[in-house]
Design an enzyme around this catalytic site. Structure first.
Site, PDB file in Angstrom:
ATOM      1  CG  ASP A 208      33.465 -27.912   8.652  1.00  0.00           C
ATOM      2  OD1 ASP A 208      32.732 -28.636   7.946  1.00  0.00           O
ATOM      3  OD2 ASP A 208      33.073 -27.367   9.699  1.00  0.00           O
TER       4      ASP A 208
ATOM      5  NE  ARG B 125      29.778 -29.501  19.356  1.00  0.00           N
ATOM      6  CZ  ARG B 125      30.262 -30.517  20.071  1.00  0.00           C
ATOM      7  NH1 ARG B 125      30.499 -30.374  21.339  1.00  0.00           N
ATOM      8  NH2 ARG B 125      30.518 -31.666  19.493  1.00  0.00           N
TER       9      ARG B 125
ATOM     10  CB  THR C 175      25.362 -27.231  27.451  1.00  0.00           C
ATOM     11  OG1 THR C 175      24.773 -27.593  26.196  1.00  0.00           O
ATOM     12  CG2 THR C 175      24.363 -26.426  28.261  1.00  0.00           C
TER      13      THR C 175
ATOM     14  CG  ASP D 264      32.228 -25.403   6.009  1.00  0.00           C
ATOM     15  OD1 ASP D 264      30.986 -25.402   5.907  1.00  0.00           O
ATOM     16  OD2 ASP D 264      32.837 -24.745   6.867  1.00  0.00           O
TER      17      ASP D 264
HETATM   18  N1  URA Z   1      34.370 -31.984  12.094  1.00  0.00           N
HETATM   19  C1  URA Z   1      35.059 -31.729  10.960  1.00  0.00           C
HETATM   20  O1  URA Z   1      34.475 -31.577   9.898  1.00  0.00           O
HETATM   21  N2  URA Z   1      36.395 -31.635  11.041  1.00  0.00           N
HETATM   22  C2  URA Z   1      37.087 -31.786  12.196  1.00  0.00           C
HETATM   23  O2  URA Z   1      38.313 -31.713  12.203  1.00  0.00           O
HETATM   24  C3  URA Z   1      36.339 -32.050  13.373  1.00  0.00           C
HETATM   25  C4  URA Z   1      34.981 -32.137  13.285  1.00  0.00           C
END
Ligand code: URA
Length: 215
Positions: A206, A110, A114, A209
Site C-alpha cells: 500500500d 471507494r 458498490t 501507508d
Molecule cells: N494501491 C496501492 O497502494 N497498492 C496496490 O497494490 C494497489 C493499490
C-alpha cells in the site's frame, strides 16, 4: 488472458536509476523516510518524460561572455493533480521540475458496497481548463480512482491530461485507456497482475501507508 491496450499511449520510463530505485521501493524492509524520498524522486524522473514534448521558444540571453539565443518553455501552463492521498508523495518532485505549476487536489473514496469511487474533495486552480494536467498517483491498480479523476477533469474542460504512476497493473492500464480515448500514461513499471484484494503483484504494498507510515 493478457490485457491488450494501445502501447503508443503508454510510456514506460526505462532507466537504470529508475529500476534501481524501484527495487528499493518494492523491498518490504524499506522504511517510510527512504520510501517517501524515492517516490518524490521518481515523480521528478517521470516528469521529465511527461514534459518531453513541451514546445520551446527562443529567448535572448547575455552570458558573461556574449549575447546568445537560448530556449525556454512556451505554451500552456501546468497543473499537478495528486489523487489523495498517495499521489501527494509525487507532488514535490514534479514541483522541483515545474516550479510554476499550480496544484489541484482530488480526494476519492471507494464505496464499500458498490466498489465505485466517489470524490469527497476537489480543489482546482481557477484556470484548470487552460492547463496541461499531470495527474499523479503512485499505483494504478483497477484504475477506478484514476478514471474518476480524469472524468472530473474532462468535466472541468481540461484537454491535455497525462497520468503519471510509478507501478501499473495491466488491468488498470486497459481500464484507463478504454475509459478516456485521449489520456496518456507514464509509468516506471508494468507489473504482472492484480491479486484477489486488488493489490498489484509483485507491486510494493500500500503506497499511501508506506509513504505516511500508517497501516
Ligand atoms: N494501491 C496501492 O497502494 N497498492 C496496490 O497494490 C494497489 C493499490
Amino acid at each position: 488472458m493478457a490485457e491488450e491496450f494501445d502501447m503508443t499511449r503508454v510510456t514506460v520510463v526505462v532507466h537504470p536509476m529508475v529500476q534501481h530505485k524501484l527495487s528499493i521501493l518494492r523491498d518490504a524492509n524499506t522504511g517510510s523516510k527512504q520510501f517517501r524520498e524515492i517516490v518524490k524522486e521518481l515523480g521528478l524522473f517521470e516528469g521529465y518524460e511527461a514534459t518531453r514534448d513541451f514546445p520551446l521558444e527562443d529567448v535572448h540571453v547575455t552570458t558573461p561572455v556574449c549575447k546568445t539565443v537560448c530556449k525556454k518553455i512556451s505554451g500552456r501552463k501546468v497543473a499537478v493533480v495528486p489523487i489523495l492521498r498517495a499521489g501527494l508523495g509525487m507532488v514535490d518532485g514534479l514541483l522541483e521540475l515545474v516550479p510554476a505549476a499550480r496544484v489541484g487536489h482530488i480526494g476519492m473514496y471507494r464505496d464499500e458496497e458498490t466498489h465505485e469511487p466517489h470524490e469527497y474533495y476537489c480543489k482546482m486552480p481557477a484556470d484548470i481548463d487552460k492547463r496541461i494536467c499531470l495527474v499523479v498517483d503512485p499505483m494504478l491498480a483497477t484504475g477506478g480512482s484514476a478514471i474518476a479523476a480524469i472524468q472530473y477533469l474532462r468535466e472541468q474542460g481540461v484537454k491535455d491530461i497525462r497520468l503519471l504512476v510509478i507501478i501499473a497493473a495491466p488491468e488498470g492500464i486497459k481500464a484507463v485507456l478504454d475509459a478516456d480515448e485521449n489520456v496518456r500514461l507514464f509509468t516506471c513499471s508494468i507489473d504482472e497482475r492484480l491479486n484477489e484484494r486488488a493489490y498489484i503483484v509483485p507491486g510494493l504494498g500500500d503506497a499511501g501507508d508506506r509513504i505516511f507510515g500508517t497501516k
